[in-house]
Design a protein around this motif. Structure first.
Motif, PDB file in Angstrom:
ATOM      1  N   PRO A 130       0.930  -1.125  -0.121  1.00  0.00           N
ATOM      2  CA  PRO A 130      -0.161   0.068  -0.044  1.00  0.00           C
ATOM      3  C   PRO A 130       0.911   1.400  -0.120  1.00  0.00           C
ATOM      4  O   PRO A 130       1.896   1.243   0.402  1.00  0.00           O
ATOM      5  N   ASP A 131       0.282   2.228  -0.408  1.00  0.00           N
ATOM      6  CA  ASP A 131       1.127   3.589  -0.731  1.00  0.00           C
ATOM      7  C   ASP A 131       1.752   4.058   0.535  1.00  0.00           C
ATOM      8  O   ASP A 131       3.046   4.319   0.511  1.00  0.00           O
ATOM      9  N   ARG A 132       1.001   3.979   1.703  1.00  0.00           N
ATOM     10  CA  ARG A 132       1.602   4.608   2.874  1.00  0.00           C
ATOM     11  C   ARG A 132       2.848   3.663   3.315  1.00  0.00           C
ATOM     12  O   ARG A 132       3.866   4.221   4.078  1.00  0.00           O
ATOM     13  N   ALA A 161       8.967   2.654   3.059  1.00  0.00           N
ATOM     14  CA  ALA A 161      10.222   1.788   2.524  1.00  0.00           C
ATOM     15  C   ALA A 161      11.098   2.888   2.065  1.00  0.00           C
ATOM     16  O   ALA A 161      12.357   2.622   1.724  1.00  0.00           O
ATOM     17  N   CYS A 162      10.794   4.154   1.695  1.00  0.00           N
ATOM     18  CA  CYS A 162      11.818   5.184   1.244  1.00  0.00           C
ATOM     19  C   CYS A 162      12.249   5.995   2.525  1.00  0.00           C
ATOM     20  O   CYS A 162      12.855   7.072   2.239  1.00  0.00           O
ATOM     21  N   ALA A 163      11.941   5.590   3.734  1.00  0.00           N
ATOM     22  CA  ALA A 163      11.992   6.298   4.930  1.00  0.00           C
ATOM     23  C   ALA A 163      13.277   6.351   5.662  1.00  0.00           C
ATOM     24  O   ALA A 163      13.757   5.103   5.701  1.00  0.00           O
ATOM     25  N   PHE A 197       2.251  10.417   1.426  1.00  0.00           N
ATOM     26  CA  PHE A 197       2.465  10.270   2.703  1.00  0.00           C
ATOM     27  C   PHE A 197       3.639  10.865   3.484  1.00  0.00           C
ATOM     28  O   PHE A 197       4.604  10.056   3.562  1.00  0.00           O
ATOM     29  N   PRO A 198       3.887  12.132   3.187  1.00  0.00           N
ATOM     30  CA  PRO A 198       5.224  12.600   3.680  1.00  0.00           C
ATOM     31  C   PRO A 198       5.730  12.222   5.070  1.00  0.00           C
ATOM     32  O   PRO A 198       6.984  12.237   5.300  1.00  0.00           O
ATOM     33  N   ALA A 199       4.728  12.230   5.920  1.00  0.00           N
ATOM     34  CA  ALA A 199       5.258  11.979   7.258  1.00  0.00           C
ATOM     35  C   ALA A 199       5.656  10.692   7.615  1.00  0.00           C
ATOM     36  O   ALA A 199       6.486  10.196   8.320  1.00  0.00           O
ATOM     37  N   ARG A 224       7.350  15.474  12.858  1.00  0.00           N
ATOM     38  CA  ARG A 224       7.879  16.939  13.195  1.00  0.00           C
ATOM     39  C   ARG A 224       9.218  17.071  12.713  1.00  0.00           C
ATOM     40  O   ARG A 224      10.191  17.919  13.228  1.00  0.00           O
ATOM     41  N   ARG A 225       9.300  16.864  11.329  1.00  0.00           N
ATOM     42  CA  ARG A 225      10.561  16.829  10.765  1.00  0.00           C
ATOM     43  C   ARG A 225      10.521  18.007   9.637  1.00  0.00           C
ATOM     44  O   ARG A 225       9.533  18.138   9.071  1.00  0.00           O
TER      45      ARG A 225
END
Length: 323
Positions: free
Chosen positions: A64-66, A71-73, A224-226, A232-233
């Motif tokens: 799922p996209d979130r 996975a990119c985080a 989903f940038p968070a 808090r970034r």
């Protein structure tokens, strides 16, 4: 020697500098402007993660996209990050024991304090790269590849990622190092890194042809940038302020951002100071006129680029871009 790209100003006195390199590509992928050496290989650290995730999607990862965003985080270790990593593992029939991330505390101060107050300690799933590693393991399961050796550079997973990375950057991988999480770390130039992010943002492959996998990775980051960073970034704040932007920060003061029209930016400082990274990106975006777009929350972008120096507990100076 790299040029000075930022000044450390205390009480009106310039007490030091940060040195580095920055590149800005136009929407067609040409160099709009550059400071320093943007052609030499660097180790972009976690800026590579969205491109690594693309390699996994091309190899059969389906999340799922979130969770693809996770996975990119380099995540903060907030509850939704940790549960998301566990969800990726469970979907592949695995648990936390399969992770080969080094045990760590959450990056986020509040999340770390909550773990300590609860009597917890360092754990692989709390480490900021656990989303990437969980996705790597899920990709292995999807292909029937060995999960015990997934971090090895000659593993089929890592070879597939390296092939995607070289294609998207448009450069051969000059060096393969070991990242802080233990996974292979691929080198490219800052121009190559910006080029890869441009292609992701436009949903293109390494030949600039439409690529649904690249479009999906970019879409997950946008939605989903968070999950890509934390609640808090500064990265989340910047991506929220620029509609359609994608971006990823990395250790040693690396940062890459791309806009939906294909303009892209990559930077690195020689001293690796995290404090100057958002200062430089905000200034780079302003120099290229991004903040003139009425759709952009210019003040929010500028806010990410402010770093106050304290004296007696009060602001007495700043770090300011000088390029």
């Amino acid at each position: 020697m790299m040029p000075a790209v930022a000044e450390i100003v205390r009480s009106g006195f310039v007490e030091g500098h940060h040195y580095g390199s920055i590149v800005a590509l136009d929407s067609a992928g040409g160099v709009e402007w550059a400071v320093g050496d943007v052609a030499a290989p660097v180790l972009p650290r976690s800026c590579n993660k969205p491109v690594q995730a693309l390699g996994m999607v091309r190899a059969g990862l389906d999340l799922p996209d979130r969770l693809l965003a996770l996975a990119c985080a380099s995540h903060s270790g907030e509850d939704f990050h940790v549960e998301g990593a566990r969800e990726i593992l469970a979907g592949a029939g695995l648990d936390e024991s399969a992770l080969q991330t080094p045990p760590d505390y959450p990056l986020d101060d509040a999340a770390r304090e909550a773990v300590v107050r609860a009597g917890g300690g360092k754990a692989p799933v709390l480490m900021n790269c656990s989303g990437k590693h969980a996705a790597m393991l899920a990709t292995c399961v999807a292909n029937g590849w060995d999960t015990a050796t997934y971090r090895q550079p000659d593993h089929p997973l890592q070879l597939a990622i390296a092939d995607t990375f070289a294609s998207m950057t448009g450069e051969p991988v000059a060096a393969v190092a070991v990242d802080g999480c233990g996974a292979p770390l691929l080198s490219t130039s800052l121009t190559g890194l910006a080029r890869a992010f441009r292609r992701l943002a436009l949903g293109l492959d390494g030949q600039d042809r439409p690529d649904p996998a690249a479009a999906r990775v970019a879409g997950a980051i946008r939605e989903f940038p968070a999950y890509v960073s934390g609640s808090r970034r500064d990265e989340r704040e910047l991506l929220t302020a620029i509609p359609g932007a994608i971006g990823k920060a990395g250790a040693e003061s690396c940062y890459a951002v791309a806009l939906p029209d294909g303009r892209s930016f990559a930077l690195k400082t020689d001293d690796g100071a995290a404090r100057v990274r958002p200062v430089l990106m905000a200034a780079a975006l302003e120099r290229s006129g991004v903040l003139d777009d009425p759709a952009v929350d210019a003040e929010a972008v500028r806010r990410t680029g402010r770093f106050a120096l304290l004296g007696g507990g009060e602001p007495v100076g700043e770090i300011r871009a000088s390029f």
